[in-house]
Design an enzyme around this catalytic site. Structure first.
Site: not given
Length: 248
Positions: A48, A50-52
Site C-alpha cells: 500500500t 504510505t507503507c511502501s
C-alpha cells in the site's frame, strides 16, 4: 472505533506462520520478544502507498541507529500472508528489519488493533501503530489518531527513535556508483567498510539500466566510482581517501 493503548501489558501469545528457505516455519511470540528489546510497527497492508513509500523504508534506513541505541530487532507486522510479506521485502530490498505475517490476524486482534477496512476491499486489517517492547512487555505505544482514511502521524521511525533517545542522530546515508570489474570501485567500497559505513551500491554499465550519462547527470562526472555521503558528492576513490583523512 476504540483504539486503546495496552502499555505495561505483555504482547499477545501467538504463533506466526512464516516462510524460510521455501519451507513453513512457525515462530512464537516468545521467540520474537523474550529477552529482547524490540521495536514493532504495524500497518494496514503490504504494497500500500504510505507503507511502501514511507513507513517501512524509514525504519529500514534507521535500523542501524536503533541498534546503536539498544534495540535488538525491528519487526514489521501486517495482516498479510507469508508469501506476500516475503515478496514485499524483496521488492523494497529490506535488509535490516524482519517482516512478520499475521495472516490470521491473531496477534493484531490480541493487541486490540484489528479494524474493518471492508470499504477498501481489505476486510479485517491492522490499524497503524508502533510500540517498544522489552522482554515481551509493552513499554510504549504510538497509535495513529482515529481519523478517516489512513493517518500517518505518530507511528513513524523518527518518532520512535526520538522516544528511545532524543539525542540520537540520523545516520549519514552513503551511495556508491560502481561498475563490474572496476578496481577503484573495490577500493572505495573497502574504504567505506573499514570506516563502518553502510552503503547502497548502484551498479552501472550494460544491463543495469544506469549509464555514464546518468552518472554525469547526478555527479558531473562519467567515471566510477562516484561516492555520495549524506547527500554530499565526495567523488572517486582518491577523493574518498582524502575525505577520511580530513575527518576529525
Amino acid at each position: 472505533m476504540k483504539l486503546t493503548s495496552i502499555e505495561g501489558q505483555s504482547v499477545p501469545q501467538t504463533v506466526f506462520r512464516t516462510r524460510a528457505n521455501h519451507q513453513w516455519r512457525d515462530v512464537s511470540s516468545d521467540e520474537l520478544f523474550k529477552g529482547k528489546t524490540v521495536v514493532v510497527f504495524s500497518l494496514p497492508g503490504a504494497y500500500t502507498p504510505t507503507c511502501s513509500s514511507s513507513h517501512l523504508p524509514r525504519y529500514n534506513e534507521l535500523a542501524p541507529t536503533f541498534r546503536a541505541n539498544g534495540v535488538d530487532d525491528i519487526l514489521c507486522i501486517s495482516v498479510n500472508d507469508a508469501f506476500v510479506m516475503d515478496a514485499w521485502a524483496k521488492e523494497l530490498a529490506v535488509e535490516n528489519i524482519h517482516l512478520i505475517p499475521d495472516g490470521n490476524a491473531e496477534f493484531t486482534n490480541g493487541m486490540g488493533m484489528l479494524v474493518d477496512k471492508s470499504d477498501l476491499g481489505f476486510g479485517k486489517r491492522s490499524w497503524r501503530y508502533s510500540m517498544l517492547v522489552k522482554n515481551g512487555v509493552i513499554e510504549k505505544m504510538f497509535i495513529e489518531p482515529d481519523k478517516p482514511g489512513d493517518p500517518f502521524e505518530v507511528s513513524d521511525a523518527d518518532t520512535m527513535l526520538h522516544y528511545i533517545n532524543p539525542e540520537a542522530r540520523d545516520p549519514e546515508f552513503v551511495t556508491v556508483f560502481t561498475r563490474e570489474g572496476c578496481p577503484h570501485c573495490a577500493r572505495a567500497k573497502a574504504l567505506l567498510k573499514a570506516h563502518d559505513m553502510t552503503f547502497e551500491e548502484i551498479k552501472t554499465g550494460m544491463g543495469t539500466g544506469v549509464s555514464s550519462r546518468t552518472i554525469r547527470a547526478v555527479s558531473g562526472h562519467s567515471t566510477v566510482p562516484q561516492v555520495f555521503i549524506g547527500g554530499k558528492h565526495i567523488g572517486g576513490a582518491d577523493d574518498l581517501e582524502k575525505y577520511f583523512g580530513e575527518m576529525p
